[in-house]
Structure formats: structure tokens, C-alpha cells
Design an enzyme around this catalytic site. Structure first.
Site, mmCIF file in Angstrom:
data_model
loop_
_atom_site.group_PDB
_atom_site.id
_atom_site.type_symbol
_atom_site.label_atom_id
_atom_site.label_comp_id
_atom_site.label_asym_id
_atom_site.label_seq_id
_atom_site.Cartn_x
_atom_site.Cartn_y
_atom_site.Cartn_z
ATOM 1 N N CYS A 47 16.887 -65.574 -67.105
ATOM 2 C CA CYS A 47 17.029 -64.967 -66.478
ATOM 3 C C CYS A 47 18.560 -64.313 -65.789
ATOM 4 O O CYS A 47 18.536 -62.710 -65.888
ATOM 5 C CB CYS A 47 16.222 -64.615 -64.985
ATOM 6 S SG CYS A 47 14.544 -64.820 -65.358
ATOM 7 N N CYS A 50 20.527 -60.752 -67.966
ATOM 8 C CA CYS A 50 20.688 -59.623 -66.911
ATOM 9 C C CYS A 50 20.499 -59.188 -65.342
ATOM 10 O O CYS A 50 21.179 -58.241 -64.968
ATOM 11 C CB CYS A 50 19.486 -59.197 -67.352
ATOM 12 S SG CYS A 50 19.077 -58.823 -68.971
ATOM 13 N N HIS A 51 20.579 -60.693 -64.384
ATOM 14 C CA HIS A 51 20.074 -60.069 -63.420
ATOM 15 C C HIS A 51 21.392 -61.382 -62.685
ATOM 16 O O HIS A 51 21.586 -61.021 -61.322
ATOM 17 C CB HIS A 51 19.152 -60.743 -62.519
ATOM 18 C CG HIS A 51 17.916 -60.247 -63.343
ATOM 19 N ND1 HIS A 51 17.766 -58.785 -62.878
ATOM 20 C CD2 HIS A 51 16.892 -60.474 -64.373
ATOM 21 C CE1 HIS A 51 16.327 -58.500 -63.543
ATOM 22 N NE2 HIS A 51 15.714 -58.871 -64.486
ATOM 23 N N MET A 88 13.532 -54.147 -70.009
ATOM 24 C CA MET A 88 12.631 -55.599 -69.748
ATOM 25 C C MET A 88 12.089 -55.996 -70.659
ATOM 26 O O MET A 88 10.742 -55.235 -70.673
ATOM 27 C CB MET A 88 12.867 -56.229 -68.307
ATOM 28 C CG MET A 88 12.165 -57.120 -67.540
ATOM 29 S SD MET A 88 11.498 -57.344 -66.170
ATOM 30 C CE MET A 88 11.418 -58.691 -66.396
ATOM 31 N N HIS A 324 29.513 -54.481 -71.698
ATOM 32 C CA HIS A 324 28.353 -55.391 -72.199
ATOM 33 C C HIS A 324 29.507 -55.325 -73.210
ATOM 34 O O HIS A 324 30.641 -56.416 -73.513
ATOM 35 C CB HIS A 324 27.450 -54.694 -72.029
ATOM 36 C CG HIS A 324 26.234 -55.181 -72.312
ATOM 37 N ND1 HIS A 324 26.309 -56.698 -71.602
ATOM 38 C CD2 HIS A 324 25.812 -56.044 -73.203
ATOM 39 C CE1 HIS A 324 24.807 -58.015 -71.936
ATOM 40 N NE2 HIS A 324 24.563 -57.432 -73.187
ATOM 41 N N HIS A 366 23.821 -50.328 -76.037
ATOM 42 C CA HIS A 366 24.269 -51.841 -76.010
ATOM 43 C C HIS A 366 24.737 -51.462 -78.159
ATOM 44 O O HIS A 366 23.541 -52.231 -78.468
ATOM 45 C CB HIS A 366 22.823 -52.389 -75.578
ATOM 46 C CG HIS A 366 23.353 -53.641 -75.780
ATOM 47 N ND1 HIS A 366 22.886 -54.862 -76.881
ATOM 48 C CD2 HIS A 366 23.267 -55.114 -75.475
ATOM 49 C CE1 HIS A 366 22.867 -55.606 -77.295
ATOM 50 N NE2 HIS A 366 23.629 -56.391 -76.035
#
Length: 536
Positions: A47, A50-51, A88, A324, A366
Site C-alpha cells: 500500500c 501509492c498511499h 487501484m 512518477h 504512467h
């Protein structure tokens, strides 16, 4: 005290519960010390990327108690189980029902900040396994090492070295957990890989079998690496970037000794202080003695001059949040990087060391390693997939030869679902696009192949695994000849991690040529010849 539990090659992050006890809100579900440690492990592995380590959000939304508690246990479990079409992936099959319940309770508790890591801490964990003077002076095997595929075996914590001539696995090299990317020395002999657990390793492909010669740890959570390729500094320095602590580290590329650490904490494009300013991606600039350090949450691209690391010169370019992955145009002058949450591609001139343009492309671009090709209408172009929608966007990237097309959208092609990677080759008629971020197997097990001339899509079913295996088709790479395309089957389902494979396709006929089976969670693949020669 920060507790490091080494389990199956993974650095498990666990924090003292006493630090949490006073901060936990009354409505937060209770967790035992054992449950908290296990949940922290799962969060780090699945996790945090991304978070965020502190759960403040980045590519994904924040997971702070004031929001997660409002959603409630049942709704959170549903989201984690099924995923979303906004990018997600589903975690049913990856995590057990018990683990999904556990991580749902965990994110309703207050996050705790991990400790810092000093240069002295890094040097304590620095190891040289084979002294530079003891390394071979020529290859110790008769294999075509320039056609090796250096392959990430994500959950295995290893790199698979695969001979693309014979389709045989030469060896599996133990590295850090969930390596994100691999970068090559200027001659392609040495490969530097950065594990999610901060373990930065150097692999020698000339050894029989290839093995790690030296390593260090540059953080507790990390992503990317780059090697100096310019002038007298060629293969002198390697740089590693950490998510936590938020910093980059310059090390000796020969011995891997850490030499310098620089914090990336600072201010975003609107002047707000960012404590968790993570290093998203690192690149060597082909035409200058510098690294590009892309600071995710601040939207800052730093061009770090390595010609004098004692008097470090850094140009800071404000672009857009959150940075990114990126790639260069064929000339190596212009850098093209995604700013996910701004829905932008950002363009940097590494010669003038300035941002020159930004372009809105779609929801959460991306590009992965990216793709450059010639379009019959627009001339030289580059493209990206998107995490948030099934869309491949490409734009002109030749400001000298095609100024009217430069940094402007040429076309947008709809796919069936969001993806991670796009790849091509100068001698190919095709652009390969994955759809790995869609939650449904009837989409994420397929890739799309776009004809450069007609822009028509051909779907190919790659990951022909039962649904319970939770296998997706992800990441494409050409072999040395430019005639074969390798696509990973990333089998993520509980108990099925070793059911992964790589499928090799003929790029002309789109027919399957070979299949390498029984690989543990294969993801990214890096062909030695193509990467060292910047092909694609």
C-alpha cells in the site's frame, strides 16, 4: 527504537505500540501488538507506494483515520477486495480475507512516523562481497550476456537472469524485496537494482553465475537508482532514491560505499511544506554530468550535478504533482515525466536545465520506461498509458524538426482499461500497451498492440490463467534483435506466486514463440543491449 524484522528477505517495518497508543482515536479498531506488526508489514509491501508511508496519499488518496473511519469497516473491505476502475487493483486473491480485514482495521488507526537514516547508518550496512580487484577481466561463461533479460521477480526478492537466446534461466540473484527498476553500467556489464526495502545491489553479469558483488541500504523504503555515464565520471557514481526517509544517496559505483546523503523535504509548487517528499525516479542525463532527481510530492525536478559532489550544484525546477516515471526522447536531451495527480506530462530540457512545457494527457499518466516512435502524420512522438483510464496518449517530441507538433497531443487511442507500461522498438511496426491496472481479468490479462501506421489495436490474451490465480499481463520488452517481445504474466494470487511466466511473441506475426514457466511474480524485464544503447 525502530524494529527491523528480517523475514524471507523482506524488511518488515514495525513500530513501538506505545508511540501509537496515545494517538489512536477512540473509534479506531483495536489491534494487538502482533496484529499491528503484521498489518504494518502488509501496508509496506502492498500500500505505501501509492498511499505514502505516513498515509497522506499520493497516486492514491490519503488513508488517514478521519476519512477511513467515516467510510467504515465494510466499505473499506469492499474497496480493497474489488479494487476500482480508477487505477487501484483488486486484492482478493493477493491478500486473504483475514489480511484484508486486518489492513482495513490498521488504516483506521493513526500512522506513526518511522525514524531517519544517517550516512553512518548506511555505512554500517554496506558490504563488499567481491573486491573490485578480484572481479573477472572477461566473461566467465560463453553466453551472449548482451541478450540477457535482467528480470524482476518481485515477491521472490530476486532478479532472474534469463538468456534470451536460449530462453533459459541462467540464475536467480538474491536482491532486495520488490525491486522497482534496474539500471546498467555504461557497458552493460554491471546492473544496479533498488529494492523496496532500501537494499541497493550491484550485479556482475560476467561472473559464472552472475551474482551480487556489493550492496548497501539507502533507506527503509526506496524505489529507483541511476548510474553516472558522462565523461570522466562514467561509472563513477550510483544514486539511490528513498521514499523513507525522503532523501537521495550518492554512492561509489565500484564499491557501493555511501558517500553523500541529501534530504528532499521542501515545498510544493504552491509553496506548501512537504515533510514526506519522496524520490520517485532517478535518471542519468546523457549530455551532462548530472542526475535527474524527481521529488514526487513537491512536483520538483532536481538536476543534480555530480562533477563535484563536495560542492553539489542543484537546479530545482517546479513542475507539477505528483512526479512518477519518465523517459528521454531519442536525442537524450529532453526528459518526459508523468505528474500523476495533475494528469500531466512534464518536459525538461536537460541542456538548459529548465522546464519547457507541460501537457494534459489523461487521468494519471504512467509511461513506465516509455516509448518513442515516428508517426506518419506527426513525425517523432512519444506515448504514455494511464493509471486512471484506458487511454494511450502520444505527443510530438521533436522541437527542432517538427516545432508545430512539439509537446502537443498527436492522438489518443482508447484501450479497454488502465495500464502501467508502453513499449516499442525503432525497427518495429508496433507499440505494445498493457492494461494491468484494470480490476477485471478479462481486461488485465490482455495487452493491446497498436500499429504505428494505422493506429489500429490488436488485442492479445497473454495471462491465460484461472481467475483464482489473479494473474495479469504486465510490462513488455524487446530482445536484442528487436524481433521478439517479452510479456510477463504476474501471478499474484495467494499460493500461486510461482505460477508466473514470460510469454515471448514474434513482433511481426504477433504469434507466441516461447514460454518461460514457473517464475515467481515476474514483472519488469531489462534487455542488456537495448538498455545500454537506449533503444526504444
Amino acid at each position: 527504537m525502530y524494529k527491523r524484522a528480517l523475514s524471507k528477505g523482506i524488511i518488515a517495518l514495525s513500530f513501538p505500540l506505545a508511540a501509537m497508543a496515545g494517538a489512536v482515536q477512540a473509534a479506531a479498531p483495536e489491534l494487538s501488538a502482533e496484529e499491528m506488526e503484521r498489518a504494518t508489514d502488509i501496508y509496506f509491501q502492498r500500500c505505501a507506494g501509492c498511499h505514502g508511508t505516513l498515509r497522506n496519499g499520493a497516486t492514491g488518496p490519503d488513508l488517514l483515520p478521519e476519512n477511513t473511519q467515516e467510510l467504515g469497516q465494510r466499505r473499506l473491505e469492499s474497496i480493497i477486495t474489488l479494487g476500482t476502475e480508477g487505477g487501484m487493483n483488486n486484492f482478493d486473491g493477493i491478500l486473504s480475507e483475514e489480511e484484508i480485514t486486518l489492513i482495513t482495521k490498521y488504516i483506521q488507526n493513526e500512522p506513526v512516523e518511522p525514524p531517519e537514516m544517517s550516512l553512518a547508518d548506511m555505512k554500517e550496512r554496506w558490504q563488499v562481497f567481491v573486491a573490485p580487484e578480484d572481479l573477472p577481466t572477461e566473461p566467465q561463461h560463453d553466453l551472449n550476456w548482451e541478450n540477457f533479460m535482467v528480470t524482476i521477480l518481485r515477491d521472490r526478492g530476486a532478479m532472474g537472469i534469463i538468456d534470451a537466446d536460449t530462453k533459459e534461466v541462467v540464475t536467480e540473484v538474491e536482491t532486495g524485496y520488490a525491486v522497482h527498476v534496474a539500471k546498467e553500467s555504461s557497458d552493460g556489464r554491471f546492473w544496479y537494482v533498488q529494492g523496496r526495502d532500501g537494499r541497493l545491489s550491484k550485479i556482475d553479469l560476467w561472473m559464472d553465475p552472475p551474482q551480487v558483488t556489493a550492496e548497501t541500504f539507502i533507506g527503509y523504503d526506496a524505489r529507483d537508482v541511476a548510474v553516472s555515464h558522462y565523461g570522466e565520471w562514467k561509472d563513477k557514481y550510483v544514486i539511490g532514491g528513498a521514499y523513507w526517509p525522503p532523501h537521495f544517496v550518492i554512492a561509489d559505483a565500484e564499491t557501493m560505499e555511501p558517500l553523500k546523503v541529501v534530504s528532499t523535504r521542501g515545498y510544493d509548487t504552491e509553496g506548501n511544506y512537504v515533510h514526506e517528499a519522496r524520490v520517485a525516479a532517478l535518471y542519468n542525463t546523457p549530455h551532462a554530468p548530472s542526475f535527474l532527481v524527481n521529488v514526487k510530492e513537491t512536483g520538483q525536478v532536481w538536476q543534480v550535478d555530480y562533477s563535484d559532489i563536495e560542492n553539489l550544484r542543484i537546479e530545482q525546477m517546479a513542475t507539477a504533482e505528483y512526479l512518477h516515471d519518465g523517459f528521454f526522447d531519442p536525442s537524450g536531451r529532453f526528459f518526459q515525466i508523468a505528474a500523476n495527480n495533475s494528469n500531466m506530462m512534464v518536459f525538461i530540457d536537460t541542456q538548459t536545465r529548465k522546464k519547457i512545457s507541460m501537457l494534459e494527457t489523461g487521468i494519471k499518466p504512467h509511461p513506465g520506461p516509455g516509448a518513442n516512435w515516428n508517426d506518419p502524420e506527426c513525425g517523432p512522438v512519444a506515448g504514455t498509458t494511464h493509471l486512471g483510464e484506458g487511454l494511450m496518449t502520444f505527443w510530438g517530441n521533436d522541437p527542432e524538426g517538427h516545432p508545430d507538433q512539439a509537446w502537443q497531443i498527436c492522438d489518443q487511442i482508447e484501450t479497454d482499461g488502465p495500464g502501467l507500461f508502453v513499449r516499442t522498438h525503432p525497427d518495429s511496426d508496433n507499440v505494445w500497451i498493457d492494461q494491468a491496472m484494470h480490476p477485471e481479468p478479462d481486461v488485465n490479462q490482455w495487452v493491446m498492440v497498436m500499429n504505428k501506421e494505422t493506429r489500429e489495436l490488436t488485442p492479445i490474451h497473454v495471462a491465460d490463467r484461472p481467475i483464482e490465480h489473479d494473474a495479469v499481463a504486465v510490462h513488455m520488452e524487446y530482445d536484442q534483435t528487436g524481433t521478439e517481445v517479452w510479456v510477463s504474466i504476474w501471478a499474484r494470487g495467494e499460493g500461486h506466486q510461482n505460477d508466473g511466466a514470460i510469454v515471448v511473441y514474434d513482433d511481426k506475426t504477433l504469434e507466441e514463440k516461447a514460454r518461460i514457466e514457473n517464475l515467481n511474480t515476474p514483472t519488469g524485464k531489462f534487455n542488456v543491449y537495448n538498455r545500454k544503447n537506449h533503444v526504444g
